[in-house]
Design an enzyme around this catalytic site. Structure first.
Site, mmCIF file in Angstrom:
data_model
loop_
_atom_site.group_PDB
_atom_site.id
_atom_site.type_symbol
_atom_site.label_atom_id
_atom_site.label_comp_id
_atom_site.label_asym_id
_atom_site.label_seq_id
_atom_site.Cartn_x
_atom_site.Cartn_y
_atom_site.Cartn_z
ATOM 1 N N GLU A 1 -11.424 -0.822 32.999
ATOM 2 C CA GLU A 1 -10.345 -1.408 32.170
ATOM 3 C C GLU A 1 -10.762 -2.749 31.558
ATOM 4 O OE1 GLU A 1 -10.693 -1.608 35.293
ATOM 5 O OE2 GLU A 1 -9.831 -3.437 36.125
ATOM 6 N N GLY B 1 -8.780 -5.429 42.755
ATOM 7 C CA GLY B 1 -8.178 -6.680 43.222
ATOM 8 C C GLY B 1 -8.700 -6.916 44.617
ATOM 9 N N GLU B 2 -7.812 -7.216 45.533
ATOM 10 C CA GLU B 2 -8.220 -7.426 46.923
ATOM 11 C C GLU B 2 -7.519 -6.363 47.773
ATOM 12 O OE1 GLU B 2 -10.646 -9.680 47.178
ATOM 13 O OE2 GLU B 2 -10.800 -8.834 49.192
ATOM 14 N N SER B 3 -8.310 -5.426 48.293
ATOM 15 C CA SER B 3 -7.678 -4.268 48.945
ATOM 16 C C SER B 3 -6.828 -4.672 50.147
ATOM 17 C CB SER B 3 -8.731 -3.237 49.344
ATOM 18 O OG SER B 3 -9.733 -3.818 50.144
ATOM 19 N N CYS C 1 -12.056 0.434 42.163
ATOM 20 C CA CYS C 1 -12.569 -0.646 43.011
ATOM 21 C C CYS C 1 -11.699 -0.838 44.263
ATOM 22 C CB CYS C 1 -12.717 -1.904 42.161
ATOM 23 S SG CYS C 1 -13.991 -2.987 42.783
ATOM 24 N N ILE D 1 -17.487 -5.714 40.229
ATOM 25 C CA ILE D 1 -17.078 -7.023 40.734
ATOM 26 C C ILE D 1 -16.853 -6.910 42.245
ATOM 27 C CG2 ILE D 1 -15.355 -8.877 40.577
ATOM 28 C CD1 ILE D 1 -14.710 -7.769 37.737
ATOM 29 N N ARG D 2 -17.714 -7.518 43.009
ATOM 30 C CA ARG D 2 -17.661 -7.391 44.474
ATOM 31 C C ARG D 2 -17.325 -5.949 44.862
ATOM 32 N NH1 ARG D 2 -15.953 -10.747 48.522
ATOM 33 N NH2 ARG D 2 -13.781 -10.516 48.007
ATOM 34 N N HIS E 1 -14.943 -1.358 37.207
ATOM 35 C CA HIS E 1 -13.697 -1.670 36.478
ATOM 36 C C HIS E 1 -13.757 -1.154 35.028
ATOM 37 C CE1 HIS E 1 -11.591 -4.661 39.117
ATOM 38 N NE2 HIS E 1 -12.771 -4.671 39.686
ATOM 39 N N ARG F 1 -16.685 -1.832 51.809
ATOM 40 C CA ARG F 1 -16.265 -2.939 50.939
ATOM 41 C C ARG F 1 -17.439 -3.883 50.651
ATOM 42 N NH1 ARG F 1 -11.664 -6.182 53.349
ATOM 43 N NH2 ARG F 1 -11.670 -7.021 51.242
#
Ligand code: GLN
Length: 199
Positions: A176, A51-53, A83, A138-139, A174, A109
């Protein structure tokens, strides 16, 4: 301990938590969305999703999770950071505040640059047979440094993408987001062994 008796928490503050819940259930174990710190008492292992850390970190602090996560780690229960989850459990993060410090790695990051923010690659794993695993980035962060006690479980060129130190498993991608459950199965085995040790 059968898989059915294992409960896995997925930190459900932000990010790709539903997909992890689905994956764990697909493996035949119990999955619980963790929205409050006290729920950590109910689970044998924890996934911190992508997600967004920065957002997840803010919510960890806002909802008073820090102490309970530290206790969870101290009790040696397995934690899997994917991630953004990897960034959160890392000891160091380049140019950022330190992470939770559960695994001896330095992360960076958004490390693959803007043009290739997201990509897929078939990679070899150190477990689960010869067949390659579809890793979705993803990023994604990179692991810039890993201490001597960190086991490398997969790499692309010189980049470590899956690693473990004791009770902590991390991936820069990821697992999942597709149907190959070998990494979730590996994490469930870590949990099974940690339960056996406790009893
Ligand atoms: N770029 C995100 C971060 O730095 C991580 C991306 C992800 O979890 N897919 O937090």
């Amino acid at each position: 301990m059968t898989k059915r008796g294992v409960s896995v928490g997925v930190l459900a503050l932000q990010g790709a938590f539903r997909e992890h819940v689905y994956s764990i259930r697909l493996c035949g174990a119990r999955a619980i969305e963790i929205k409050f710190p006290y729920q950590l008492d109910e689970v044998d292992g924890l996934i911190i999703p992508g997600g967004e850390s920065t957002t997840i970190r803010k919510l960890i602090n806002k909802y008073g999770f820090r102490y309970y996560l530290d206790e969870f780690n101290r009790s040696k229960k397995p934690i899997f950071g994917t991630c953004a989850g990897l960034i959160l459990v890392a000891k160091k993060v380049l140019n950022e505040d330190a992470g939770l410090g559960y695994i001896d790695i330095e992360a960076q990051r958004n490390s693959y640059g803007r043009q290739i923010d997201s990509f897929e690659e078939y990679v070899k794993l150190k477990f689960g047979g010869e067949e390659k695993f579809k890793a979705i980035f993803i990023r994604a962060p990179k692991i810039l440094k890993a201490g001597p006690d960190v086991a490398i479980l997969s790499k692309i060129n010189d980049n470590i993408i899956l690693a473990r130190q004791n009770n902590i498993l991390v991936s820069t991608f990821h697992p999942e987001l597709q149907k190959d459950m070998r990494i979730h199965e590996y994490f469930l085995k870590m949990i099974g062994k940690s339960i056996k040790r406790e009893n």
